[in-house]
Motif scaffolding. Structure first.
Motif, PDB file in Angstrom:
ATOM      1  N   SER A 150      -1.536  -7.919   8.970  1.00 55.73           N
ATOM      2  CA  SER A 150      -0.886  -7.056   9.952  1.00 55.73           C
ATOM      3  C   SER A 150      -0.858  -7.720  11.335  1.00 55.73           C
ATOM      4  O   SER A 150       0.144  -7.628  12.052  1.00 55.73           O
ATOM      5  N   PHE A 151      -1.921  -8.447  11.713  1.00 55.90           N
ATOM      6  CA  PHE A 151      -1.862  -9.103  13.026  1.00 55.90           C
ATOM      7  C   PHE A 151      -0.853 -10.257  13.017  1.00 55.90           C
ATOM      8  O   PHE A 151      -0.148 -10.480  14.007  1.00 55.90           O
ATOM      9  N   ILE A 152      -0.743 -10.942  11.871  1.00 56.07           N
ATOM     10  CA  ILE A 152       0.246 -12.039  11.785  1.00 56.07           C
ATOM     11  C   ILE A 152       1.653 -11.464  11.997  1.00 56.07           C
ATOM     12  O   ILE A 152       2.469 -12.023  12.732  1.00 56.07           O
ATOM     13  N   ARG A 153       1.929 -10.307  11.397  1.00 56.45           N
ATOM     14  CA  ARG A 153       3.259  -9.680  11.571  1.00 56.45           C
ATOM     15  C   ARG A 153       3.473  -9.245  13.041  1.00 56.45           C
ATOM     16  O   ARG A 153       4.587  -9.361  13.568  1.00 56.45           O
ATOM     17  N   ILE A 154       2.397  -8.784  13.665  1.00 58.26           N
ATOM     18  CA  ILE A 154       2.524  -8.374  15.076  1.00 58.26           C
ATOM     19  C   ILE A 154       2.832  -9.587  15.956  1.00 58.26           C
ATOM     20  O   ILE A 154       3.724  -9.533  16.810  1.00 58.26           O
TER      21      ILE A 154
END
Ligand code: PEP
Length: 253
Positions: free
Chosen positions: A244-248
Motif C-alpha cells: 500500500s505504501f508503494i502504491r501511495i
C-alpha cells in the motif's frame, strides 16, 4: 509558482522491531520503482533507526525520527537529541505530531524549541499542525492553524524556515479512516501557504512543502495529490504494508 518536489513520508509510529523495520524498508527499496519526481521518507521507531539507516545506505529513501528533545545532551532521562539522530543517519525529524500533543503534553512552545534545535544541527523537520473535530465543528480550524503556526515558527528567520516541511494533519482524520475531502485539505493548505507568504519572503514561503496527513490510502492519494497546495503525504496506517505504501508513492498527478 516555484516547483516543489512531492514528499511521501511513512510514519510507522510504535510499530515493528528493528528486524521487522529493516525487512519492510528492504521491500520498499525493491518495490518502489518511481523515485523520479518524488522524495520518499520512512520514520521507524528509535530502536530501528540504526538498522534501517544501514539498510538504506545506497538508497534514495530518506530516514526520519518521530520525535526529539531540544537540548543537545544532558540529564534528560529517556530523551534523544537532534545531534544523536543526525549521528545515527537521520535526515529529518517529525515534530508536533498530534499524538505527541495529545498524549505527551507537547505544546506549541516545546514544538518551537525542537524546530529551532533541529535547524541548528542542519536536520530537516516535518512540523505537524491540525485541528481537532471539536475545533472544526466550532469553525475554529483556521484560527487553530494560525495559532500553531505562530507558536511553532516563533523566532525563525527566512533561511531557517526555508528548510522546513509542514504537515497539515486534521486530528479527526488520523487513524480514523475519515480522510479530509480534497477540497477541505486544499482550503487548509492554501490558508497555511498564505500565512507563510505573509510571514516570509515570497520565494521562501513558496518553497516550503505542505504535506497532508490523515487516512491517506492507495485509493484517495491521487485526488489529494492533484490539489495545487498539497505537496505530499504523511502516512500512518497505510505505510505499515509495503504494497500500500508503494502504491501511495506511485501516485498519479
Ligand atoms: C499520521 O500518523 O501522521 C497519520 C496520518 O496516520 P494515518 O495515515 O493512519 O491517519
Amino acid at each position: 509558482m516555484t516547483a516543489r518536489m512531492p514528499l511521501m513520508a511513512a510514519n510507522w509510529k510504535m510499530h515493528f522491531t528493528a528486524d521487522e523495520a529493516v525487512a519492510l524498508v528492504k521491500e520498499l527499496n525493491k518495490g518502489i520503482t518511481r523515485f523520479d519526481g518524488r522524495e520518499v521518507v520512512v520514520a521507524p521507531p528509535f530502536t530501528a533507526l540504526a538498522g534501517v539507516a544501514s539498510a538504506l545506505a545506497s538508497s534514495p529513501i530518506k530516514l526520519a525520527a518521530q520525535n526529539c528533545h531540544w537540548e543537545s545532551q544532558g540529564a534528560y532521562t529517556g530523551e534523544i537529541s537532534p545531534s544523536m539522530l543526525r549521528h545515527v543517519g537521520c535526515d529529518c525529524v517529525i515534530v508536533g505530531h498530534s499524538e505527541r500533543r495529545q498524549y505527551f503534553g507537547e505544546t506549541d512552545e516545546s514544538v518551537n524549541r525542537k524546530i529551532v534545535a533541529l535547524v541548528e544541527v542542519d536536520l530537516g523537520c516535518i512540523f505537524c499542525i491540525g485541528e481537532t473535530l471539536e475545533e472544526r465543528q466550532a469553525e475554529k480550524t483556521l484560527e487553530v492553524l494560525a495559532k500553531q503556526l505562530i507558536g511553532g515558527l516563533e523566532g525563525l528567520g527566512e533561511e531557517q524556515a526555508g528548510k522546513l516541511v509542514l504537515a497539515y494533519e486534521p486530528v479527526w482524520a488520523i487513524g480514523t479512516g475519515h480522510t479530509a475531502s480534497p477540497e477541505q485539505a486544499q482550503e487548509a493548505h492554501a490558508f497555511i501557504r498564505d500565512n507563510l507568504v505573509k510571514r516570509f519572503d515570497n520565494a521562501v514561503a513558496n518553497q516550503i512543502r505542505i504535506l497532508y496527513g490523515g487516512s491517506v490510502k492507495p485509493d484517495n492519494v491521487d485526488e489529494l495529490m492533484a490539489q495545487p497546495d498539497i505537496d505530499g503525504a504523511l502516512v500512518g496506517g497505510a505505510s505499515l504494508k509495503a504494497d500500500s505504501f508503494i502504491r501511495i508513492v506511485d501516485f498519479e498527478g
